[in-house]
Design a protein around this motif. Structure first.
Motif, mmCIF file in Angstrom:
data_model
loop_
_atom_site.group_PDB
_atom_site.id
_atom_site.type_symbol
_atom_site.label_atom_id
_atom_site.label_comp_id
_atom_site.label_asym_id
_atom_site.label_seq_id
_atom_site.Cartn_x
_atom_site.Cartn_y
_atom_site.Cartn_z
ATOM 1 N N THR A 31 0.709 -1.288 -0.254
ATOM 2 C CA THR A 31 0.070 0.025 0.039
ATOM 3 C C THR A 31 0.857 1.398 -0.131
ATOM 4 O O THR A 31 0.770 2.314 -0.445
ATOM 5 N N GLY A 32 1.916 1.181 0.625
ATOM 6 C CA GLY A 32 3.054 2.176 0.544
ATOM 7 C C GLY A 32 3.363 2.705 -0.632
ATOM 8 O O GLY A 32 3.606 3.835 -0.869
ATOM 9 N N TYR A 35 0.942 5.479 -2.160
ATOM 10 C CA TYR A 35 1.117 6.654 -1.488
ATOM 11 C C TYR A 35 2.383 7.266 -2.086
ATOM 12 O O TYR A 35 2.434 8.646 -2.659
ATOM 13 N N ARG A 36 3.552 6.365 -2.154
ATOM 14 C CA ARG A 36 4.623 6.966 -2.855
ATOM 15 C C ARG A 36 4.365 7.229 -4.409
ATOM 16 O O ARG A 36 5.086 8.329 -4.834
ATOM 17 N N ARG A 87 11.382 5.118 -4.667
ATOM 18 C CA ARG A 87 12.050 4.406 -3.381
ATOM 19 C C ARG A 87 13.141 5.527 -2.866
ATOM 20 O O ARG A 87 14.191 4.977 -2.322
ATOM 21 N N GLY A 92 9.532 9.336 0.203
ATOM 22 C CA GLY A 92 8.849 8.993 1.447
ATOM 23 C C GLY A 92 8.255 10.110 2.213
ATOM 24 O O GLY A 92 7.082 9.816 2.712
ATOM 25 N N ALA A 95 5.325 11.181 0.559
ATOM 26 C CA ALA A 95 4.325 10.279 0.927
ATOM 27 C C ALA A 95 3.629 10.385 1.999
ATOM 28 O O ALA A 95 2.215 10.455 2.247
ATOM 29 N N ARG A 127 0.499 0.825 6.847
ATOM 30 C CA ARG A 127 0.490 1.495 8.044
ATOM 31 C C ARG A 127 -0.885 1.383 8.734
ATOM 32 O O ARG A 127 -1.018 1.224 9.839
ATOM 33 N N ASP A 128 -1.869 1.096 7.769
ATOM 34 C CA ASP A 128 -3.523 0.933 8.501
ATOM 35 C C ASP A 128 -4.059 -0.277 7.994
ATOM 36 O O ASP A 128 -5.262 -0.368 7.652
ATOM 37 N N ARG A 184 -1.203 11.752 12.885
ATOM 38 C CA ARG A 184 -2.081 12.137 12.070
ATOM 39 C C ARG A 184 -3.513 11.895 12.585
ATOM 40 O O ARG A 184 -3.484 10.833 13.241
#
Ligand code: C5P
Length: 218
Positions: A31-32, A35-36, A87, A92, A95, A127-128, A184
């Motif tokens: 998933t990251g 966002y990236r 990367r 990061g 993101a 993260r979630d 957040r």
């Protein structure tokens, strides 16, 4: 079966999630990387990452695709392979900034749920993933390690790539990203109530994988 793996940068979750998905023959969902990919476009277009409307606007115009590859996943942004370009520490950080906006998260979470449902068997990492995307995941893992150890891993990774970056700078960046992700309001980085916490500070990747495989068998 959905295995959700969450944790901060450098906890080893990407390496573990990739290997685990290969061993089990499950789809790997990073998933990251999504966002990236958005962050990459935000940077390219010179958009302010702190402006949610501008970020959402651009998200409506782009196409992000994840494709399985030998070393995990290939990321395509409007058809361009951006797998290595996303990367960097800079991407990061951007993101983490765009990931603070609930409007941005809503769009990506919906996509990620669809991907997981389509895959049926998946290792989903972020993260979630255990708290928000798949609160009913069959197995939830939260990987963690001290900021110092996580920064050292990152430093060694960069050194192996021939980059000589000051360790203290990396440690500062790791702590900054932790702070952004943990403070957040929408989906802060934290373990789900029913997550199994694995501290990887003194553990090898294989030890962690074996521990998770044992949990899968149960
Ligand atoms: O895991 P990775 O370092 O690629 O993620 C980059 C950033 O994307 C994280 O620092 C975090 O801010 C954000 N992210 C998120 N939710 C996810 C995955 C990543 O907020 N599920």
């Amino acid at each position: 079966m959905i295995i959700a793996i969450d944790g901060p940068a450098g906890s080893g979750k990407s390496t573990v999630a990739k290997k685990l998905s290969r061993i089990l023959g499950y789809t790997y969902i990073d998933t990251g990387a999504m966002y990236r990919a958005v962050a990459y476009k935000v940077k390219e277009e010179g958009i302010d990452p702190d402006n949610p409307d501008a970020v959402v606007n651009i998200m409506k115009r782009i196409n992000i695709k994840l494709e399985p590859s030998d070393n995990g996943v290939k990321v395509f942004l409007d058809g361009e392979d951006v797998s290595s370009k996303i990367r960097t520490e800079e991407i990061g950080k951007i993101a983490s900034k765009i990931a603070r906006h609930p409007e941005v998260r809503k769009i990506l979470v919906q996509k990620q749920r669809e991907m997981g449902k389509k895959a049926k068997n998946a290792v989903i990492e972020g993260r979630d993933t255990g708290t928000v995307i798949f609160p009913d995941a069959d197995l939830k893992i939260f990987m963690t390690a001290s900021p110092e150890v996580r920064a050292r891993r990152r430093w060694e990774e960069l050194k192996n790539k021939g980059l000589d970056i000051d360790y203290n700078r990396i440690l500062k960046e790791v702590k900054e990203r932790d702070h952004l992700d943990q403070t957040r309001k929408d989906s802060p980085l934290r373990p789900a109530k029913d997550a199994i916490i694995i501290d990887t500070t003194n553990k090898s990747i294989d030890e962690v994988i074996n521990q998770i495989l044992e949990l899968v068998r149960k």
